[in-house]
Write a protein that holds these residues in place. Structure first.
Motif, PDB file in Angstrom:
ATOM      1  N   GLY A  89      33.590  10.788  28.506  1.00  0.00           N
ATOM      2  CA  GLY A  89      34.344   9.964  27.584  1.00  0.00           C
ATOM      3  C   GLY A  89      34.610   8.587  28.157  1.00  0.00           C
ATOM      4  N   THR A  90      35.241   7.748  27.372  1.00  0.00           N
ATOM      5  CA  THR A  90      35.442   6.361  27.767  1.00  0.00           C
ATOM      6  C   THR A  90      36.837   6.124  28.334  1.00  0.00           C
ATOM      7  N   PRO A 144      38.768   2.352  28.310  1.00  0.00           N
ATOM      8  CA  PRO A 144      38.603   0.903  28.128  1.00  0.00           C
ATOM      9  C   PRO A 144      39.171   0.058  29.253  1.00  0.00           C
ATOM     10  N   VAL A 199      27.893   8.734  25.881  1.00  0.00           N
ATOM     11  CA  VAL A 199      29.317   8.781  25.579  1.00  0.00           C
ATOM     12  C   VAL A 199      29.640  10.000  24.717  1.00  0.00           C
ATOM     13  N   LEU A 259      35.576   8.829  22.360  1.00  0.00           N
ATOM     14  CA  LEU A 259      36.052   7.455  22.493  1.00  0.00           C
ATOM     15  C   LEU A 259      37.557   7.515  22.730  1.00  0.00           C
ATOM     16  N   SER A 295      41.146   5.982  23.832  1.00  0.00           N
ATOM     17  CA  SER A 295      41.970   4.782  23.954  1.00  0.00           C
ATOM     18  C   SER A 295      43.061   5.077  24.978  1.00  0.00           C
ATOM     19  N   HIS A 352      39.018   9.670  19.773  1.00  0.00           N
ATOM     20  CA  HIS A 352      38.164   9.805  18.593  1.00  0.00           C
ATOM     21  C   HIS A 352      36.885  10.529  19.000  1.00  0.00           C
TER      22      HIS A 352
END
Length: 529
Positions: free
Chosen positions: A11-12, A14, A38, A41, A43, A53
Motif C-alpha cells: 500500500g501507499t 503519501p 500498489v 491507497l 491516506s 481506499h
C-alpha cells in the motif's frame, strides 16, 4: 554482482515513510532496481491513518501481469494486502511466476496490537506463506501466527521459539525483529525449522522516528538475498543500514509525529567520502600563519583550552587551532560513538584491530626513519623508543585479540588485507619521515600521538572493567602514553620555532593532512562491509 530486480507489492504512504514508498527507497539503498504494484491507497501522515481506499482487485492483477510479462523479477516483497481478493490475486500470480525470492511482511497487526485484517483474510494470507522465502512478522503478528498468547513474547528466547514453530509449519525462514522486544540492544535473527541461522546485534536508539522500519527491513532483506548473499551477510547488511537510517532519522524533520527513517543516510555519507576535493581548506592562509601565528587569524582559540593535553608553545597552539574541528569530528564519528557506548559490533572492532596492526607495522618504520634523521640524541632515543613500543607493546594487544577471534566471518576479517585508507595514511607518514626535512616528518607523526591521546583520555571517562573493550581503552589512557605525547608536542614546538617560514608551512600541511588521515582511519571501520 548483478543488480536484482525487486518488486514491492504494498500500500501507499503519501508522506513517504512506509509502504511501497519506503520499499522503493529501501530496495534502491540495498543495491537493487525497485518496482512497485500498489494495493491499497492509504491516506496517512506521521500521526496515523486517516483513510484507506481499496481499488478493485483486478487493478492489482493487471499491474502484476504487466510487470512479469516484460521484466524478470528476481525478488518480491509483499506488504499490505488487506483484503481477501488482493491476497488471492497475489497467490495466483506467484503460482504462475514463481520468483526465486519472496519476502512476506504479514501486515496483520499494528505495533499497538490493533488488528488490520479480519480472520478470513488471515487464513487466506497463511496460504501465501508456503510460497515465501522469509516471513518478517512483528511481535504481535508472531504471537498470532505461532499460536502464542497475546503479549507473551517479550524476550529474545520467546521470540526465537515462536519463530521456530512458524518456520517448521511453513518451511520458511522467519525474521525475529528485536526492535519490538525488551533490552538495550536490538538483536535480530533469521530462524529456520532447526533454529538460528543468522544473528546481528545493534544498540537501541532512543527516537520516535521509526515509522516504516518493518517495511524497510523486509524489502532491503529481499534485495540482499536476491543479490546472492547468504542469510547472515544479508541480515548483517540490513541491520547495519537500518541502524544508520534510524540514528539519522530525526535530522529529516519530516512531520511532528512518528517520523520516517532516513533511507538515504548511508548513500549520502558514502557520496561525501567519495568527493575528490582537496582536504586542506583554501580559506586558511598557511603561508601567512607560518610567519605570524596570531590567534586573531583563526577561530577556536578558546577551544584549545579544552584539550586534555595542552600545546607546548605558540606553534603547537596554532596546530591545535588548525585541527580542532578534525578532532571533534573524529571524537563523535560513528565508530567511536558506538565504541564509547560499548555496543560496537565485534566484527567492526576486529576489522579496526586488523587495520591498526597493519598501521603499527608501518608506523614503527616511520618512527625509525625519524629517529635516523634526528640530530639531537634525546630525540633519537625518543623516536626509537616509540618505534619499539609500536611493535613490542601495542602490537601484542592487537595480535592477542586477532588470535582469539572465532567463527568463519571473524577469522576472515582477522586476516584482512590493508585498506586504501590505512595504506594512504601510513604512506603519508613514511614519505614525510623519510624524504622531507626533520621538522616536517616530526609534524607528520605528531597527530599519531596527540589525537590518539586526546581520544584515549576522553574514552577513559567511560572505561570500566566490564566494558567489552576495556583492555584496548586502558592501553591508550595510561600516564606513560600521555607523557610521550607531551614530549612529542614539545619536540615539534622546538623544531617549528627554529624552522624557516617555508619549512613551517610544509610542516603545518603535513600535520593537518595526518590529522585528516587519522579521522578517516577511525571512520573506515564503519564502512568496511
Amino acid at each position: 554482482m548483478a543488480i536484482p530486480r525487486v518488486l514491492s507489492i504494498a500500500g501507499t504512504d503519501p508522506t513517504g515513510g512506509a509502504g511501497i514508498h519506503a520499499d522503493i527507497k529501501s530496495i534502491t539503498a540495498a543495491g537493487g532496481y525497485a518496482m512497485g504494484a500498489v494495493t491499497a491507497l492509504v491516506s496517512q501522515n506521521t500521526h496515523g491513518v486517516t483513510d484507506v481506499h481499496y481499488p478493485d482487485a483486478s487493478v492489482l492483477t493487471i499491474q502484476l501481469e504487466s510487470v512479469s510479462a516484460d521484466v524478470i523479477v528476481d525478488a518480491v516483497k509483499i506488504g499490505m494486502l488487506g483484503q481477501t481478493a488482493y491476497i488471492d490475486a497475489v497467490n495466483q500470480w506467484l503460482e504462475k511466476t514463481k520468483p526465486p525470492i519472496v519476502v512476506i511482511d504479514p501486515v496483520m497487526v499494528a505495533t499497538s496490537g490493533d488488528r488490520l485484517i479480519d480472520e478470513d483474510a488471515e487464513q487466506h494470507l497463511r496460504q501465501l506463506f508456503h510460497r515465501a522465502t522469509v516471513l518478517t512478522p512483528n511481535a504481535p503478528e508472531l504471537e498470532i501466527l505461532a499460536g502464542c498468547e497475546s503479549g507473551s513474547i517479550l524476550s529474545d528466547e520467546g521470540a526465537i521459539d515462536a519463530a521456530r514453530t512458524l518456520a517448521q509449519q511453513y518451511d520458511v525462514l522467519v525474521a525475529v525483529k528485536g526492535g519490538h522486544l525488551d533490552g538495550e540492544r536490538i538483536i535480530n535473527h533469521l530462524v529456520d525449522a532447526h533454529g538460528i541461522v543468522a544473528t546481528t546485534m545493534q544498540p537501541r536508539i532512543q527516537t520516535k522516528s521509526t515509522h516504516g522500519t518493518g517495511c524497510s527491513q523486509s524489502s532491503a532483506l529481499a534485495t540482499r538475498l536476491a543479490a546472492g548473499e547468504n542469510p547472515q551477510d544479508a541480515l548483517g547488511w540490513v541491520s547495519r543500514w537500518l541502524h544508520d537510517s534510524i540514528r539519522a532519522a530525526d535530522g529529516l524533520q519530516v512531520g511532528t509525529g512518528h517520523g520516517p527513517i532516513d533511507h538515504s543516510h548511508r548513500a549520502r555519507t558514502l557520496a561525501a567520502h567519495a568527493l575528490n576535493t582537496p582536504w586542506l581548506s583554501q580559506t586558511v592562509d598557511l603561508q601567512a600563519l607560518a610567519s605570524d601565528p596570531s590567534s586573531d587569524l583563526l577561530p577556536h582559540a578558546d577551544a584549545v583550552a579544552r584539550y586534555r593535553i595542552q600545546p607546548a608553545g605558540q606553534w603547537t597552539h596554532l596546530l591545535a587551532q588548525l585541527t580542532h574541528d578534525i578532532l571533534e569530528q573524529t571524537l563523535f564519528d560513528d565508530f567511536l560513538t558506538v565504541l564509547r557506548e560499548g555496543t560496537l559490533e565485534t566484527w567492526e572492532f576486529t576489522a579496526y584491530q586488523r587495520q591498526d596492526a597493519h598501521y603499527l607495522n608501518r608506523y614503527a618504520r616511520a618512527l625509525a626513519a625519524l629517529a635516523a634523521r634526528a640530530a639531537d640524541p634525546v630525540h633519537t632515543v625518543f623516536w626509537s623508543s616509540g618505534s619499539a613500543s609500536a611493535i613490542s607493546v601495542e602490537q601484542v594487544l592487537h595480535h592477542t585479540w586477532l588470535a582469539e577471534v572465532t567463527g568463519e566471518e571473524l577469522t576472515q576479517v582477522a586476516s584482512m588485507a590493508i585498506t586504501p585508507i590505512t595504506a594512504g595514511y601510513t604512506n603519508h607518514l613514511l614519505a614525510n619521515t623519510a624524504l622531507e626535512s626533520y621538522v616536517v616528518g616530526a609534524a607528520a607523526v605528531l597527530p599519531c600521538y596527540w589525537m590518539y591521546a586526546e581520544i584515549g583520555l576522553r574514552l577513559s571517562e567511560i572505561n570500566t572493567e566490564d566494558h567489552p573493550y576495556h583492555a584496548w581503552l586502558t592501553t591508550y589512557q595510561d600516564e606513560a602514553f600521555t607523557r610521550s605525547t607531551q614530549q612529542a608536542i614539545a619536540i615539534v614546538e622546538s623544531l617549528l620555532a627554529a624552522a624557516s617560514a617555508p619549512e613551517r608551512e610544509q610542516a603545518m600541511r603535513a600535520f593537518i593532512e595526518a590529522s585528516l588521515w587519522e579521522r578517516e582511519f577511525f571512520d573506515q571501520a564503519s564502512r568496511m562491509r
